[in-house]
Design a protein around this motif. Sequence first.
Motif, PDB file in Angstrom:
ATOM      1  N   LEU A  76       0.794  -1.119  -0.061  1.00 17.26           N
ATOM      2  CA  LEU A  76       0.137   0.111   0.175  1.00 17.26           C
ATOM      3  C   LEU A  76       0.905   1.228  -0.065  1.00 17.26           C
ATOM      4  N   PHE A  77       1.802   1.148   0.859  1.00 16.48           N
ATOM      5  CA  PHE A  77       2.821   2.400   0.934  1.00 16.48           C
ATOM      6  C   PHE A  77       3.717   2.641  -0.287  1.00 16.48           C
ATOM      7  N   ARG A  78       3.695   1.591  -1.138  1.00 12.93           N
ATOM      8  CA  ARG A  78       4.478   1.727  -2.275  1.00 12.93           C
ATOM      9  C   ARG A  78       3.615   2.445  -3.349  1.00 12.93           C
ATOM     10  N   ARG A  79       2.223   1.983  -3.430  1.00 10.74           N
ATOM     11  CA  ARG A  79       1.137   2.587  -4.421  1.00 10.74           C
ATOM     12  C   ARG A  79       0.784   3.897  -4.103  1.00 10.74           C
ATOM     13  N   VAL A  80       0.429   4.084  -3.112  1.00  4.95           N
ATOM     14  CA  VAL A  80       0.108   5.393  -2.192  1.00  4.95           C
ATOM     15  C   VAL A  80       0.985   5.951  -1.529  1.00  4.95           C
ATOM     16  N   CYS A  81       1.583   7.001  -1.727  1.00  6.46           N
ATOM     17  CA  CYS A  81       2.626   7.883  -1.121  1.00  6.46           C
ATOM     18  C   CYS A  81       2.535   9.116  -0.444  1.00  6.46           C
ATOM     19  N   THR A  82       2.832   9.495   0.459  1.00  6.68           N
ATOM     20  CA  THR A  82       2.619  10.887   0.699  1.00  6.68           C
ATOM     21  C   THR A  82       3.746  11.847   1.081  1.00  6.68           C
ATOM     22  N   CYS A  83       3.467  13.042   0.715  1.00  3.74           N
ATOM     23  CA  CYS A  83       4.235  14.244   1.121  1.00  3.74           C
ATOM     24  C   CYS A  83       3.712  14.872   2.171  1.00  3.74           C
ATOM     25  N   PHE A  84       4.505  14.926   3.285  1.00  6.65           N
ATOM     26  CA  PHE A  84       4.024  15.786   4.451  1.00  6.65           C
ATOM     27  C   PHE A  84       4.273  17.132   4.309  1.00  6.65           C
ATOM     28  N   GLN A  85       3.507  17.915   5.252  1.00 11.77           N
ATOM     29  CA  GLN A  85       3.432  19.384   5.146  1.00 11.77           C
ATOM     30  C   GLN A  85       5.065  19.981   5.425  1.00 11.77           C
ATOM     31  N   ASN A  86       5.371  19.207   6.557  1.00  9.94           N
ATOM     32  CA  ASN A  86       6.952  19.816   6.829  1.00  9.94           C
ATOM     33  C   ASN A  86       7.920  18.837   6.561  1.00  9.94           C
ATOM     34  N   PRO A  87       8.825  19.203   5.540  1.00 12.63           N
ATOM     35  CA  PRO A  87       9.835  18.125   4.968  1.00 12.63           C
ATOM     36  C   PRO A  87      10.655  17.658   6.009  1.00 12.63           C
ATOM     37  N   ASP A  88      10.849  18.125   6.943  1.00  9.27           N
ATOM     38  CA  ASP A  88      11.831  17.721   8.248  1.00  9.27           C
ATOM     39  C   ASP A  88      11.032  16.382   8.732  1.00  9.27           C
ATOM     40  N   ASP A  89      10.123  16.284   8.665  1.00  3.77           N
ATOM     41  CA  ASP A  89       9.229  15.297   9.000  1.00  3.77           C
ATOM     42  C   ASP A  89       9.491  13.815   8.169  1.00  3.77           C
ATOM     43  N   GLN A  90       9.882  14.156   7.177  1.00  4.71           N
ATOM     44  CA  GLN A  90      10.055  13.145   6.209  1.00  4.71           C
ATOM     45  C   GLN A  90      11.624  12.881   5.710  1.00  4.71           C
ATOM     46  N   LEU A  91      12.722  13.713   5.936  1.00  6.35           N
ATOM     47  CA  LEU A  91      13.771  13.573   5.472  1.00  6.35           C
ATOM     48  C   LEU A  91      14.605  12.980   6.779  1.00  6.35           C
ATOM     49  N   PHE A  92      15.438  12.229   6.809  1.00  8.84           N
ATOM     50  CA  PHE A  92      16.253  11.718   7.933  1.00  8.84           C
ATOM     51  C   PHE A  92      17.708  11.291   7.757  1.00  8.84           C
ATOM     52  N   ASP A  99      18.670   9.181   1.425  1.00 13.64           N
ATOM     53  CA  ASP A  99      17.452   9.427   1.865  1.00 13.64           C
ATOM     54  C   ASP A  99      16.483   8.823   0.608  1.00 13.64           C
ATOM     55  N   ILE A 100      16.768   9.396  -0.518  1.00 11.99           N
ATOM     56  CA  ILE A 100      15.870   8.713  -1.659  1.00 11.99           C
ATOM     57  C   ILE A 100      15.933   7.334  -1.859  1.00 11.99           C
ATOM     58  N   ALA A 101      17.172   6.894  -1.545  1.00 11.16           N
ATOM     59  CA  ALA A 101      17.413   5.384  -1.767  1.00 11.16           C
ATOM     60  C   ALA A 101      16.898   4.451  -0.604  1.00 11.16           C
ATOM     61  N   PHE A 102      16.294   5.336   0.375  1.00  9.33           N
ATOM     62  CA  PHE A 102      15.679   4.529   1.703  1.00  9.33           C
ATOM     63  C   PHE A 102      14.551   3.686   1.048  1.00  9.33           C
ATOM     64  N   GLY A 103      13.726   4.201   0.291  1.00 13.03           N
ATOM     65  CA  GLY A 103      12.229   3.300   0.144  1.00 13.03           C
ATOM     66  C   GLY A 103      12.696   2.312  -0.871  1.00 13.03           C
ATOM     67  N   PRO A 104      13.574   2.664  -2.120  1.00 15.98           N
ATOM     68  CA  PRO A 104      13.650   1.274  -2.821  1.00 15.98           C
ATOM     69  C   PRO A 104      14.699   0.120  -2.461  1.00 15.98           C
ATOM     70  N   SER A 139      17.843  24.197   1.399  1.00 14.26           N
ATOM     71  CA  SER A 139      16.735  25.285   1.764  1.00 14.26           C
ATOM     72  C   SER A 139      15.536  24.502   1.919  1.00 14.26           C
ATOM     73  N   PHE A 140      14.480  25.249   2.445  1.00 14.06           N
ATOM     74  CA  PHE A 140      13.235  24.622   2.610  1.00 14.06           C
ATOM     75  C   PHE A 140      12.631  24.337   1.293  1.00 14.06           C
ATOM     76  N   GLY A 141      12.495  24.908   0.268  1.00 11.06           N
ATOM     77  CA  GLY A 141      12.143  24.631  -1.145  1.00 11.06           C
ATOM     78  C   GLY A 141      12.708  23.295  -1.592  1.00 11.06           C
ATOM     79  N   GLU A 142      14.139  23.379  -1.561  1.00 10.69           N
ATOM     80  CA  GLU A 142      14.882  21.999  -1.999  1.00 10.69           C
ATOM     81  C   GLU A 142      14.547  21.000  -0.950  1.00 10.69           C
ATOM     82  N   LYS A 143      14.282  21.187  -0.015  1.00  7.37           N
ATOM     83  CA  LYS A 143      13.850  19.841   0.862  1.00  7.37           C
ATOM     84  C   LYS A 143      12.487  19.491   0.371  1.00  7.37           C
ATOM     85  N   LYS A 144      11.428  20.279   0.071  1.00  6.71           N
ATOM     86  CA  LYS A 144      10.248  19.933  -0.405  1.00  6.71           C
ATOM     87  C   LYS A 144      10.478  19.078  -1.674  1.00  6.71           C
TER      88      LYS A 144
END
Length: 277
Positions: A76-92, A99-104, A139-144
């Motif tokens: 389900l999480f592969r097929r339906v993915c979410t971008c949250f309001q605050n990118p700092d909640d998503q990037l770790f 970071d991008i490689a984490f899901g694959p 920057s914040f926009g780059e994180k988005k």
Amino acid sequence: MHIMETKNLYFTYPDGAPALQDINLSVKKGEFLGILGSNGSGKTTLLKILNGLMKPTQGEVCLEGENIKSIHKDMLFRRVCTCFQNPDDQLFSSTVGEDIAFGPTNMGLDKEEIKKKVDYALNAVEMPEFFDRPIHNLSFGEKKRICLAGVLAMGPEVMLLDESTSCLDPMGVNSIMQLLKKLNKEKGITMVMATHSVDLVPLFIDRVVILNKGIIILDGKPEEVFSEAQIIRDAKLRLPRIGHLFEILRKNDGFNFSALPLTIGEAREEIKSILTR
């Protein structure tokens, strides 16, 4: 074809406060749907139920006709993915590439395939040179954008976007929305975006749903929905600025417009029409 549907959906918080009431919503495959509402209208709660992060008190969510309760969470999480309001909640991770490689990686792909997906995602968000960039230097926009890349690397069918343009400057807002529209049209990804930014809707969104106190009160094309000015205002929203101007010209100055323009382009054509009569 409907890719997602909710049927008689309700959600009540533990203290008994209702958040969503009888939500019946169908999302077409390849559609760009906007969920518009004031703060506290239930937008974020609805997104969290659509992606399985929260369970409804009553009703069901279906993905291509199948109740999401019967779909394994990883799938389900592969097929339906979410971008949250605050990118700092998503990037770790420490760097963009990691970071991008984490899901694959969690999908069990080999290193070569992971690298292909990361490169694809970075190119899709027009940031191919950022692979080794430390997250904390963005920057914040780059994180988005990197959050979007992380989602794209999963190969989603549906992207759920929670206030994707919040805290961005005007150029950043336009850049993110142009990117989302491009991904929607060129990659065929279904977009569902929760927002209270009414001026974005007629520019980028195919269809809009208005939520007020957890209830869908309007559903249709932007020009149809924004023709209901009083209902919009009762939901603590407003018309797009262009629409509001032409509403004033119609009511106070006696201009007879064939339609209510919502964008600068539509307003230009309407003004030209009046001047050439």
